[in-house]
Design a protein around this motif. Structure first.
Motif, PDB file in Angstrom:
ATOM      1  N   ARG A 106      -9.790   0.290  14.005  1.00  0.00           N
ATOM      2  CA  ARG A 106      -9.614   1.102  13.324  1.00  0.00           C
ATOM      3  C   ARG A 106      -8.296   0.881  12.636  1.00  0.00           C
ATOM      4  O   ARG A 106      -7.121   1.561  12.266  1.00  0.00           O
ATOM      5  CB  ARG A 106      -9.447   2.973  13.403  1.00  0.00           C
ATOM      6  CG  ARG A 106     -10.928   3.853  14.358  1.00  0.00           C
ATOM      7  CD  ARG A 106     -11.906   4.086  12.768  1.00  0.00           C
ATOM      8  NE  ARG A 106     -10.951   4.650  12.040  1.00  0.00           N
ATOM      9  CZ  ARG A 106     -11.487   5.787  11.513  1.00  0.00           C
ATOM     10  NH1 ARG A 106     -12.166   6.564  12.314  1.00  0.00           N
ATOM     11  NH2 ARG A 106     -10.771   6.075  11.139  1.00  0.00           N
ATOM     12  N   PRO A 114      -5.239  -7.776   5.705  1.00  0.00           N
ATOM     13  CA  PRO A 114      -5.652  -6.766   6.507  1.00  0.00           C
ATOM     14  C   PRO A 114      -5.751  -6.561   7.668  1.00  0.00           C
ATOM     15  O   PRO A 114      -5.764  -5.608   8.365  1.00  0.00           O
ATOM     16  CB  PRO A 114      -6.890  -6.264   5.308  1.00  0.00           C
ATOM     17  CG  PRO A 114      -6.201  -7.170   4.066  1.00  0.00           C
ATOM     18  CD  PRO A 114      -5.413  -8.429   4.396  1.00  0.00           C
ATOM     19  N   GLU A 115      -6.225  -8.014   8.296  1.00  0.00           N
ATOM     20  CA  GLU A 115      -6.899  -8.471  10.011  1.00  0.00           C
ATOM     21  C   GLU A 115      -5.422  -8.522  11.080  1.00  0.00           C
ATOM     22  O   GLU A 115      -5.292  -8.885  11.916  1.00  0.00           O
ATOM     23  CB  GLU A 115      -7.887  -9.225  10.210  1.00  0.00           C
ATOM     24  CG  GLU A 115      -8.739  -8.482   9.269  1.00  0.00           C
ATOM     25  CD  GLU A 115      -9.239  -7.461  10.006  1.00  0.00           C
ATOM     26  OE1 GLU A 115      -9.153  -7.417  10.837  1.00  0.00           O
ATOM     27  OE2 GLU A 115      -9.482  -6.625   8.864  1.00  0.00           O
ATOM     28  N   SER A 169       0.829  -1.184  -0.025  1.00  0.00           N
ATOM     29  CA  SER A 169       0.358  -0.468   0.194  1.00  0.00           C
ATOM     30  C   SER A 169       0.670   1.314   0.149  1.00  0.00           C
ATOM     31  O   SER A 169       2.103   1.401   0.163  1.00  0.00           O
ATOM     32  CB  SER A 169      -0.923  -0.004   1.265  1.00  0.00           C
ATOM     33  OG  SER A 169      -0.114   0.242   2.765  1.00  0.00           O
ATOM     34  N   SER A 190      -5.650  10.871   3.347  1.00  0.00           N
ATOM     35  CA  SER A 190      -4.844   9.565   3.802  1.00  0.00           C
ATOM     36  C   SER A 190      -4.326   9.856   5.260  1.00  0.00           C
ATOM     37  O   SER A 190      -3.513  10.797   4.619  1.00  0.00           O
ATOM     38  CB  SER A 190      -4.496   8.657   2.611  1.00  0.00           C
ATOM     39  OG  SER A 190      -3.331   9.491   1.956  1.00  0.00           O
ATOM     40  N   GLN A 219      -1.402  -3.257  10.638  1.00  0.00           N
ATOM     41  CA  GLN A 219      -2.191  -4.115   9.223  1.00  0.00           C
ATOM     42  C   GLN A 219      -0.732  -4.147   8.684  1.00  0.00           C
ATOM     43  O   GLN A 219      -0.441  -2.916   7.692  1.00  0.00           O
ATOM     44  CB  GLN A 219      -3.524  -2.774   8.911  1.00  0.00           C
ATOM     45  CG  GLN A 219      -4.345  -4.022   7.767  1.00  0.00           C
ATOM     46  CD  GLN A 219      -4.823  -2.917   7.254  1.00  0.00           C
ATOM     47  OE1 GLN A 219      -6.793  -2.838   8.031  1.00  0.00           O
ATOM     48  NE2 GLN A 219      -4.926  -2.483   6.406  1.00  0.00           N
ATOM     49  N   GLN A 262      -6.917   0.933  10.290  1.00  0.00           N
ATOM     50  CA  GLN A 262      -6.080   0.922   8.545  1.00  0.00           C
ATOM     51  C   GLN A 262      -5.308   1.999   9.383  1.00  0.00           C
ATOM     52  O   GLN A 262      -5.013   2.955   8.342  1.00  0.00           O
ATOM     53  CB  GLN A 262      -7.178   0.895   7.571  1.00  0.00           C
ATOM     54  CG  GLN A 262      -8.348   1.961   7.742  1.00  0.00           C
ATOM     55  CD  GLN A 262      -9.540   1.324   9.215  1.00  0.00           C
ATOM     56  OE1 GLN A 262      -9.417   0.254   8.938  1.00  0.00           O
ATOM     57  NE2 GLN A 262     -11.072   2.203   7.903  1.00  0.00           N
ATOM     58  N   HIS A 263      -5.961   2.650   9.980  1.00  0.00           N
ATOM     59  CA  HIS A 263      -5.404   4.740  10.422  1.00  0.00           C
ATOM     60  C   HIS A 263      -4.677   4.397  11.484  1.00  0.00           C
ATOM     61  O   HIS A 263      -4.153   5.384  12.103  1.00  0.00           O
ATOM     62  CB  HIS A 263      -6.910   5.208  10.546  1.00  0.00           C
ATOM     63  CG  HIS A 263      -7.148   5.301   9.213  1.00  0.00           C
ATOM     64  ND1 HIS A 263      -8.625   5.291   9.265  1.00  0.00           N
ATOM     65  CD2 HIS A 263      -7.132   5.880   8.101  1.00  0.00           C
ATOM     66  CE1 HIS A 263      -9.171   5.617   8.339  1.00  0.00           C
ATOM     67  NE2 HIS A 263      -7.960   5.993   7.221  1.00  0.00           N
ATOM     68  N   GLU A 267      -2.500   8.057   8.432  1.00  0.00           N
ATOM     69  CA  GLU A 267      -2.216   7.342  10.222  1.00  0.00           C
ATOM     70  C   GLU A 267      -1.672   7.873  11.103  1.00  0.00           C
ATOM     71  O   GLU A 267      -1.610   8.863  11.693  1.00  0.00           O
ATOM     72  CB  GLU A 267      -1.018   6.019   9.369  1.00  0.00           C
ATOM     73  CG  GLU A 267       0.144   7.403   9.331  1.00  0.00           C
ATOM     74  CD  GLU A 267       1.807   6.010   9.424  1.00  0.00           C
ATOM     75  OE1 GLU A 267       1.182   4.945   9.175  1.00  0.00           O
ATOM     76  OE2 GLU A 267       2.410   6.896   9.180  1.00  0.00           O
ATOM     77  N   ALA A 320      -0.401  -4.985   4.954  1.00  0.00           N
ATOM     78  CA  ALA A 320      -0.054  -5.305   4.156  1.00  0.00           C
ATOM     79  C   ALA A 320      -1.207  -6.165   3.115  1.00  0.00           C
ATOM     80  O   ALA A 320      -2.315  -5.212   2.028  1.00  0.00           O
ATOM     81  CB  ALA A 320       0.562  -3.744   2.639  1.00  0.00           C
TER      82      ALA A 320
END
Length: 333
Positions: free
Chosen positions: A62, A316-317, A2, A37, A311, A64-65, A39, A313
């Motif tokens: 959260r 994802p989990e 990502s 975008s 996370q 992804q962030h 983080e 790449a």
């Protein structure tokens, strides 16, 4: 793999259990509203309360962030911020305290200035909510620092600051054990700027900076960026030596003219005690510099990372982690 986010927000956390839920509730919406975008890199600096558990829960909500760097012990705020800078991936990096004295909603001001091409955005707190003695102490230290160092920061005590990637890379290459990040950044920056921001009362808990901690921090700032104190003391030593020589000459001439005298003995004692005090102060000042050299040559790591929650790449989990120990020399991920 990502793409890195445009914005990274670095937040050191130490025993902030009472503040974190409110911080989460204000920080994420404020960053969502920027439309870019991002983080958030939390660094748990060896908290003894439930801060680490709350950060894990927020990561699960959260992922992804959110990235969480977990220290195995307390290494101090500036070591935590340096760790956050090394893990931050954003084009812009904003540092922020967790106590909500600097509102997260003000981050947009810093991003706007970074978008305009400034590579370091300092901040000036408006209508400070700190105690009177803290404001007075801060003003006096600012005046002293501007006189004896090349650092020009209007409000050195505010942690909310913005850095472009070029400045962050320069900070990550710095190997000083005792340092002051905003001052270093102001020296590394090519286009610095300062903006006013709001200031609020601490949401909960007490400040982690005691009077002693503030004095230590400012010793690091002054001795880390200037040798003027040593030079001033050398000049003071020469002046005292000259005055002492003149006094001895005066007493010698007086003894020849007037003869032996018992008077003035306590005056001489007072002068001797004063000179002893000056000498001890000079030894302590020299010790500050020698202590910095000693800490540097030991080459101990600034911090040790126990684990990193992030996370993956490709999965994802998943939770990514680093084995213990991971040292400050590690490159940004």
């Amino acid at each position: 793999m990502s793409l890195p986010p445009k914005l990274s927000v670095v937040i050191p956390v130490y025993n902030e259990e009472a503040v974190l839920p409110t911080l989460f509730g204000r920080l994420y919406p404020a960053l969502d509203a920027l439309g870019t975008s991002y983080e958030i890199v939390f660094i748990n600096d060896g908290s003894k309360d439930r801060s680490a558990a709350l950060l894990r829960e927020q990561f699960s909500r959260r992922p992804q962030h959110t990235r969480v760097v977990l220290f195995h012990a307390n290494f101090g705020q500036h070591s935590a911020v340096m760790a956050g800078l090394s893990y931050a991936r954003g084009e812009y990096v904003v540092t922020l305290d967790a106590d909500l004295q600097n509102p997260p909603e003000e981050i947009g001001k810093l991003v706007t200035m970074l978008d305009q091409g400034y590579d370091y955005v300092g901040t000036i707190r408006q209508q400070r909510q700190d105690s009177l003695w803290r404001r007075w102490f801060s003003r006096r230290i600012n005046q002293l620092r501007e006189r004896i160092t090349p650092v020009r920061i209007t409000d050195q005590g505010c942690m909310m600051r913005g850095y472009a990637r070029s400045v962050v890379e320069a900070l990550n290459q710095t190997r000083e054990v005792n340092t002051f990040i905003p001052a270093l950044a102001s020296l590394y920056a090519m286009r610095p700027v300062e903006v006013p921001i709001a200031h609020e009362e601490r949401f909960a808990g007490k400040s982690k900076y005691s009077m002693y901690s503030l004095v230590r921090l400012n010793f690091d700032l002054i001795t880390g960026f200037s040798v003027v104190p040593l030079q001033l003391f050398s000049m003071a030593g020469m002046a005292v030596a000259t005055l002492s020589a003149l006094l001895v000459l005066y007493l010698f001439v007086r003894r020849i003219i007037v003869g032996p005298e018992a008077e003035g003995l306590f005056t001489l004692f007072g002068i001797v005690f004063f000179l002893i005090g000056v000498a001890l102060f000079g030894i302590g000042l020299l010790g500050e510099y020698v202590g910095r050299i000693y800490a540097q040559v030991r080459e101990r790591p600034r911090y040790i990372v126990q684990a990193v929650l992030e996370q993956d790449a490709e999965q994802p989990e998943a939770l990514g982690s680093l084995p213990l120990p991971t040292y400050s020399e590690a490159q940004p991920r």
